[in-house]
Design a protein around this motif. Structure first.
Motif, mmCIF file in Angstrom:
data_model
loop_
_atom_site.group_PDB
_atom_site.id
_atom_site.type_symbol
_atom_site.label_atom_id
_atom_site.label_comp_id
_atom_site.label_asym_id
_atom_site.label_seq_id
_atom_site.Cartn_x
_atom_site.Cartn_y
_atom_site.Cartn_z
ATOM 1 N N LEU A 112 9.548 -2.414 0.407
ATOM 2 C CA LEU A 112 9.174 -2.155 -0.987
ATOM 3 C C LEU A 112 8.361 -3.287 -1.614
ATOM 4 O O LEU A 112 8.005 -3.187 -2.797
ATOM 5 C CB LEU A 112 10.439 -1.930 -1.826
ATOM 6 C CG LEU A 112 11.294 -0.713 -1.453
ATOM 7 C CD1 LEU A 112 12.572 -0.700 -2.266
ATOM 8 C CD2 LEU A 112 10.519 0.577 -1.652
ATOM 9 N N TRP A 133 7.548 -2.121 -6.714
ATOM 10 C CA TRP A 133 8.842 -1.470 -6.663
ATOM 11 C C TRP A 133 9.994 -2.398 -7.048
ATOM 12 O O TRP A 133 10.945 -1.961 -7.697
ATOM 13 C CB TRP A 133 9.091 -0.920 -5.258
ATOM 14 C CG TRP A 133 8.106 0.112 -4.838
ATOM 15 C CD1 TRP A 133 7.026 -0.063 -4.025
ATOM 16 C CD2 TRP A 133 8.088 1.489 -5.224
ATOM 17 N NE1 TRP A 133 6.342 1.116 -3.864
ATOM 18 C CE2 TRP A 133 6.972 2.096 -4.590
ATOM 19 C CE3 TRP A 133 8.900 2.285 -6.035
ATOM 20 C CZ2 TRP A 133 6.653 3.434 -4.739
ATOM 21 C CZ3 TRP A 133 8.588 3.629 -6.187
ATOM 22 C CH2 TRP A 133 7.482 4.192 -5.553
ATOM 23 N N SER A 143 14.438 1.962 -7.538
ATOM 24 C CA SER A 143 14.299 1.571 -6.130
ATOM 25 C C SER A 143 15.664 1.412 -5.478
ATOM 26 O O SER A 143 15.878 1.841 -4.337
ATOM 27 C CB SER A 143 13.505 0.273 -6.028
ATOM 28 O OG SER A 143 12.199 0.425 -6.554
#
Length: 279
Positions: A112, A133, A143
């Motif tokens: 991420l 994220w 997330s």
């Protein structure tokens, strides 16, 4: 007798000792502490960070468990019939549930990452925007929920699949003879007969999600207000601030919440069993 003594030494004694600590001003670096009564518990309910962590935890539990239940049941419903590659597909789907949360949290932190993460590289290849994220305050919490859903949807799927396969086939045959529509069969037969096991799955996942710490610690850290759960706040109070007495009071409030949630679900499951018995 020896196992009983070991059980008392390893479980019951720490439990009772921690109750005593929750009514004291015990500090992490000191060996002496004084009795302060219910002062720690009053601090718990007056502390603004605790209220924020409680809201974050409640929202996390609701979103994660609800999404996992719907996705898990949908997958189980799609896999309820036998086909050639079903064992292989089930094994692949169950892999995320078998991996350590802390390790998967570190992997997902890399995936991420907004600069070099695999997810944003894939989005860039498709010509789509690349969100931050784990640094965007509006996306951090989502997330964490997404990673938890990825890890624990297989658990919901496994229990849902067991519930679906436990329904006798003759009930569906009788419904087919009566020309019941698929929606009516699903609403009148499938869901009611799966409800007890689904309730058990929700209970187990909700109590576990209330204690969420591993993913928070690995991805965003315990001090991020956007994702700070009750367990992360407890970690900060005890290991950063050194307030063992206050942290123990925090932990017992969490324990009461877990017991209350479990009691609600157990009563719901008991009512379902009574209805089935009456039917």
């Amino acid at each position: 007798a020896p196992p009983l003594v070991l059980l008392i030494a390893m479980n019951i004694f720490p439990l009772l000792y921690s109750i005593a600590l929750s009514f004291s001003n015990a500090d992490l670096v000191g060996s002496e502490w004084d009795w302060v009564g219910v002062l720690n518990y009053t601090f718990v309910f007056k502390f603004a960070k605790y209220a924020q962590a409680l809201r974050t935890t409640a929202l996390f539990v609701f979103l994660a468990v609800a999404i996992e239940l719907m996705l898990g049941f949908a997958l189980a419903y799609a896999l309820r019939d036998r086909f050639r590659l079903k064992p292989v597909l089930l094994t692949v789907l169950l892999v995320p549930m078998m991996l350590p949360q802390a390790v998967m949290g570190l992997f997902w932190k890399l995936i991420l990452n907004g600069n070099y993460g695999a997810l944003n590289q894939l989005l860039a290849a498709l010509g789509l925007p690349q969100p931050q994220w784990i640094t965007d305050p509006d996306l951090k919490f989502l997330s964490i929920v997404m990673v938890d859903v990825w890890m624990w949807t297989p658990f919901m799927m496994l229990i849902s699949l067991a519930a679906l396969q436990a329904i006798p086939s003759y009930i569906y045959e009788a419904a087919a003879i009566d020309r019941a529509s698929p929606w009516r069969v699903f609403r009148r037969i499938t869901l009611p007969m799966c409800a007890p096991l689904l309730g058990l799955a929700v209970l187990l996942r909700a109590t576990d999600a209330l204690k969420q710490f591993d993913l928070i610690m690995a991805i965003t850290g315990p001090n991020d207000r956007a994702t700070q759960t009750l367990s992360a706040l407890l970690y900060q109070v005890v290991f950063r601030d050194g307030k063992v007495g206050l942290g123990t009071a925090y932990s017992y409030v969490i324990l009461v919440l877990v017991i209350a949630l479990a009691s609600v679900f157990l009563r719901y499951m008991a009512r379902l069993q009574q209805r089935e018995g009456a039917a």
